[in-house]
Design a protein around this motif. Sequence first.
Motif, PDB file in Angstrom:
ATOM      1  N   ILE A  92      28.262   4.131   1.306  1.00 41.40           N
ATOM      2  CA  ILE A  92      28.950   2.826   1.353  1.00 41.40           C
ATOM      3  C   ILE A  92      28.034   1.763   1.947  1.00 41.40           C
ATOM      4  CG2 ILE A  92      30.828   1.561   2.462  1.00 41.40           C
ATOM      5  CD1 ILE A  92      32.564   4.022   2.130  1.00 41.40           C
ATOM      6  N   VAL A  93      27.409   2.066   3.101  1.00 38.66           N
ATOM      7  CA  VAL A  93      26.522   1.075   3.735  1.00 38.66           C
ATOM      8  C   VAL A  93      25.294   0.825   2.877  1.00 38.66           C
ATOM      9  CG1 VAL A  93      25.152   0.593   5.786  1.00 38.66           C
ATOM     10  CG2 VAL A  93      27.366   1.712   6.005  1.00 38.66           C
ATOM     11  N   LEU A  94      24.743   1.896   2.251  1.00 42.17           N
ATOM     12  CA  LEU A  94      23.548   1.726   1.424  1.00 42.17           C
ATOM     13  C   LEU A  94      23.821   0.856   0.206  1.00 42.17           C
ATOM     14  CD1 LEU A  94      20.593   2.545   0.969  1.00 42.17           C
ATOM     15  CD2 LEU A  94      21.425   4.517  -0.321  1.00 42.17           C
ATOM     16  N   VAL A  95      24.971   1.105  -0.468  1.00 44.02           N
ATOM     17  CA  VAL A  95      25.302   0.297  -1.652  1.00 44.02           C
ATOM     18  C   VAL A  95      25.553  -1.158  -1.269  1.00 44.02           C
ATOM     19  CG1 VAL A  95      27.030  -0.028  -3.448  1.00 44.02           C
ATOM     20  CG2 VAL A  95      26.156   2.257  -2.986  1.00 44.02           C
ATOM     21  N   ALA A  96      26.278  -1.382  -0.158  1.00 43.54           N
ATOM     22  CA  ALA A  96      26.564  -2.762   0.261  1.00 43.54           C
ATOM     23  C   ALA A  96      25.289  -3.505   0.620  1.00 43.54           C
ATOM     24  CB  ALA A  96      27.540  -2.755   1.446  1.00 43.54           C
ATOM     25  N   LEU A 115      23.174  -4.104  -2.589  1.00 43.46           N
ATOM     26  CA  LEU A 115      23.739  -5.185  -3.405  1.00 43.46           C
ATOM     27  C   LEU A 115      23.435  -6.551  -2.817  1.00 43.46           C
ATOM     28  CD1 LEU A 115      25.516  -6.033  -5.805  1.00 43.46           C
ATOM     29  CD2 LEU A 115      27.507  -5.761  -4.322  1.00 43.46           C
ATOM     30  N   ALA A 116      23.622  -6.683  -1.498  1.00 43.97           N
ATOM     31  CA  ALA A 116      23.323  -7.972  -0.859  1.00 43.97           C
ATOM     32  C   ALA A 116      21.848  -8.316  -0.966  1.00 43.97           C
ATOM     33  CB  ALA A 116      23.755  -7.930   0.609  1.00 43.97           C
ATOM     34  N   SER A 117      20.970  -7.316  -0.780  1.00 45.70           N
ATOM     35  CA  SER A 117      19.533  -7.575  -0.880  1.00 45.70           C
ATOM     36  C   SER A 117      19.137  -7.944  -2.302  1.00 45.70           C
ATOM     37  CB  SER A 117      18.763  -6.332  -0.425  1.00 45.70           C
ATOM     38  OG  SER A 117      19.092  -5.989   0.895  1.00 45.70           O
ATOM     39  N   GLY A 118      19.736  -7.275  -3.307  1.00 46.51           N
ATOM     40  CA  GLY A 118      19.412  -7.614  -4.696  1.00 46.51           C
ATOM     41  C   GLY A 118      19.816  -9.032  -5.053  1.00 46.51           C
ATOM     42  N   ILE A 119      21.023  -9.415  -4.621  1.00 48.57           N
ATOM     43  CA  ILE A 119      21.466 -10.794  -4.900  1.00 48.57           C
ATOM     44  C   ILE A 119      20.556 -11.791  -4.209  1.00 48.57           C
ATOM     45  CG2 ILE A 119      23.356 -12.426  -4.567  1.00 48.57           C
ATOM     46  CD1 ILE A 119      25.279 -10.091  -4.887  1.00 48.57           C
ATOM     47  N   LEU A 132      25.685  -5.580  12.041  1.00 48.98           N
ATOM     48  CA  LEU A 132      24.278  -5.185  12.060  1.00 48.98           C
ATOM     49  C   LEU A 132      23.635  -5.360  10.691  1.00 48.98           C
ATOM     50  CD1 LEU A 132      24.507  -1.966  14.270  1.00 48.98           C
ATOM     51  CD2 LEU A 132      23.665  -4.216  14.942  1.00 48.98           C
ATOM     52  N   VAL A 133      24.393  -5.035   9.629  1.00 42.72           N
ATOM     53  CA  VAL A 133      23.850  -5.216   8.274  1.00 42.72           C
ATOM     54  C   VAL A 133      23.563  -6.689   8.005  1.00 42.72           C
ATOM     55  CG1 VAL A 133      24.377  -4.995   5.821  1.00 42.72           C
ATOM     56  CG2 VAL A 133      24.944  -3.143   7.390  1.00 42.72           C
ATOM     57  N   ALA A 173      27.341 -12.202   2.833  1.00 43.44           N
ATOM     58  CA  ALA A 173      27.422 -11.133   3.823  1.00 43.44           C
ATOM     59  C   ALA A 173      28.830 -11.027   4.402  1.00 43.44           C
ATOM     60  CB  ALA A 173      26.401 -11.392   4.933  1.00 43.44           C
ATOM     61  N   ALA A 174      29.440 -12.194   4.683  1.00 48.46           N
ATOM     62  CA  ALA A 174      30.813 -12.163   5.204  1.00 48.46           C
ATOM     63  C   ALA A 174      31.769 -11.561   4.179  1.00 48.46           C
ATOM     64  CB  ALA A 174      31.248 -13.575   5.573  1.00 48.46           C
ATOM     65  N   GLY A 175      31.567 -11.929   2.895  1.00 48.31           N
ATOM     66  CA  GLY A 175      32.427 -11.351   1.860  1.00 48.31           C
ATOM     67  C   GLY A 175      32.260  -9.850   1.753  1.00 48.31           C
ATOM     68  N   LEU A 176      31.000  -9.375   1.814  1.00 47.85           N
ATOM     69  CA  LEU A 176      30.768  -7.932   1.771  1.00 47.85           C
ATOM     70  C   LEU A 176      31.361  -7.235   2.985  1.00 47.85           C
ATOM     71  CD1 LEU A 176      27.084  -7.821   0.480  1.00 47.85           C
ATOM     72  CD2 LEU A 176      29.152  -7.239  -0.785  1.00 47.85           C
ATOM     73  N   ALA A 177      31.235  -7.878   4.162  1.00 53.50           N
ATOM     74  CA  ALA A 177      31.821  -7.276   5.363  1.00 53.50           C
ATOM     75  C   ALA A 177      33.335  -7.174   5.239  1.00 53.50           C
ATOM     76  CB  ALA A 177      31.432  -8.103   6.590  1.00 53.50           C
TER      77      ALA A 177
END
Length: 943
Positions: free
Chosen positions: A20-24, A27-31, A291-292, A537-541
């Motif tokens: 879960i943390v790796l995918v999130a 995804l954020a890094s790719g965007i 932290l992410v 990041a807030a949306g992903l969190a």
Amino acid sequence: MPNNRGVRVWLRDAVGGFLIVLVAASLASGILLGRLQDTVAAAVQEQSRDLATSVGRALGRQFVRAAQLGIPLDAIPAISRSLEGTLEHVPQLTLIELTDDSGNILGVARRSGVRAAASVSTELHAGSQRIGTLKVEASPPVLNGSHASLLGSMLWLILPLALLGGLSTALHGARLRRHRRALKTLLETAPDDLIASVPGPRPETYDILGQAWDGLQAVAASVARRRADLAHQAESLLAVDFDGRARPRLEALGILPPEPAPRVQIAPPDRSRRLSLRLRLTLIIALGFALVIGSLSGLQALREHLLRQQAANLGLEDQSALWSQFLVSQTRDISGRLHALSPRLDISAGPSKARPGPEPSLDYLALVDPNRQVYVLQGAATEAAPLDAGTLDNVLSGGKARGLRNLDGNLTMLLAAQPVQLQGGTWALIGGRTLERAIQQIDPFRDDESYSVHFLNSRGRMVASTGPGLWSRLGLALTTQDVQYRTLEDQGKILLLTATPVTSISGSAGGLFLSLKDVTTLMKPSMTLGRLTLLLAAGLAILGLVLIHRIIWRSFRPLQDSLQTLDELSGSPEKTAGRSATGGRDEIESVGRSIAAFRHKTQQLARDQAQQARIRRLQEAVMASELRALADSMDSVSRQEVQALIDRLGHAPEEGGGLRRLAEVMGDLRRRLVEQHQRLSDMVIELRDALITKTKLAGLQQELQIASAVQLSILPRTMPDDPRMELDCRIIPARDVGGDFYDFYMLDPHHLGFVIADVSGKGIPAALFMAISRTLLKSTARFVRRPADCVQRVNALLAAENEQMLFVTLFYATLDLRDGRLDYVNAGHHMPWLIDERGELSVVPPTQGIAVGIEEDMPYVQKTLYLKPGDRLYLYTDGITEAFNPGGRVFGEERLAGLLRAQDPDAPLDVLIDAVIADVRAFEDGTDPTDDVTSLCLRYRGG
């Protein structure tokens, strides 16, 4: 096996949290990387286009200058070699191609194997004539960023976060399973086992004593339950004992002991100082997402730092390439002029008088003899030598020198020096151009506020600038030895400052070359990228928290169902609702309190719903009647539509349907009223504007009619009465006022001066310029008899303060009535037709000359033609040859020539002019004329 199963469950939770943390994070890094890549691509494209535009305009100005000096593009020597030199000095360029106005390639320089990112074509115009096209293509700059290192850094940041998330998920999953097992054990325990057992050892159940012991335990449990029931009933009685008489009686009976009676119940632990389990889990996951987000912010800062370094390298390379191209172009031009000047030098009258004539394109010209004596031929002498000793020795030894030189004070010049052979010795010929004049040619079409270049000399003083106002407003204090690349803010704009030190002709520090570029639109995506990243990041969190909360909720669902069943069986909503808020933070008590409150308010809610339904129906009826009354006051179409909407209220569903229909009706009424009011307001405004416009138009039309009458009145109408010649003129403006004019006057008893002219543009500006041009020409012709000198003087007067950049084409001539000698000069006008006495048609030999009013120091050439008795001259403007018919065809020179040949040689001149005008009008066939029609016809009868 149980231990193995526990390990598998623990590993499953850890792997799930890790994924879960790796995918999130991925995804954020790719965007983020995608947005940054788009930003870099846009910046690279804009930089390539700016470079191609700057180089194209700088080169194009040189070709236009050559064309203005009368040198055609195809006559310029070694064009391809010059373009290849520019291509070598600017590595980012891939193609430079010069074509003439017919599309023929005159010169091309190409860099093979390189992809072009931007292509810019610059139209070259000399005055109003297009002379060619210069095409420049630039490749994208090479980005030297370390993408592999960036991806490695991102991976090293994401993997620890993912491992931490997996470990936290596994630990909290194990804790949650432990709590569930303890609760399940508690629920499966028999109620009797919750009562404190009788002290002493428990006998075996298979003997008589054991059976008696079990019976005693059952009796004790029954007595305890009954005592608890009596205690609860006593407490209920005490709750309504307002006078205090019931307590002493209960104490006397022993039913109410001094201490509170023990209760047989499952008492949850005191959690008043602890958060609920779900909240603790949610807070821990939120900390992980924080932290992410922090790591992603660090990645973004690292990426922006790398991009700023890459942008700085690109900007400095482009700045250096621009300076090199500018320096080579200017010094090469100076060297070419020195090369052309060398054969014409003559020092027989002294070295100071060796110059054959002034060189307008140079600001400094000097000769240095073999003894290092400097003779200034043009420009002011300076205290500092034009060249240092080493460079001068190199030139006197046969070499050449080009570069920058700081002279006295704030004087900085671009110099070129080459050896010349004079009187058997080697002399040095030095030419220069001030940097203040030359720097204006870097990019003359740029706006001062969007792009400007500046130059500081080695002392830090500003010596040249294309935007002095911007520079003085910024008030920068810069050193001339440091490379600088940074942004500034000025009046809400973001300016990019690029500063590159340059060397002088001797190799020492020459100064600082700066550019200021408005990058506000380019920086906006970067400025908003941070906000978008935070929002992402807030949306992903939030998404992660929602998912985790969903998982926890599903895990607690069996517990909630069990507690709900227990609360419903207990039937004590008052107790549940009466618990204090400090002790009700645990899930079990919260669920029980919610169920009790729901059950307590269900009946009240049903009553409220019924009451609201009655009130709603009453409100709907009142509002419908008022809307019907309002609809009756509207027009028939709107009234029928509103009535149809109101009638649909009766078929609306019960749950709020009627109110929704009423809202639709009221919205429709509001819309119709607003539209009707808007239409009336627009009609009033349009009517008022139409009246004002009509009044202004009438006044303007009257003024134009007066101006037309005044303009025609200043032109001569009475033809000269002289037996030696015959003259007739005609002018028909395309508008109320026009820019064409003709004129004729006797310069003396034997010389006639006449002119026909066409001013650029239409309307009132052209008419005013026409009046000025006619007055200047007529007044000048009285004193300057030679046509070429007369036109040249008029050109200087018109071009001196011609801020509107208007110009006039004209044909001016003087005729000697005694022998038919015709001296004439043509300034960009159509050459007249010569018709001899037999009707043969020919064009008057042309002269070289551009339109009047474009450039002050423009020479004009005159020619002489002898007219024979019976010869006719037909002068005209482009309103005849450029007339169009409804099909878009042009009248043309050939049609005019055929018409003139068909005329009778002995016909009066007014008949010839009327025939031409009638044929033009017939050709236009009702099409509005696009230009003024002017004709002048002269017949020479002989002296």
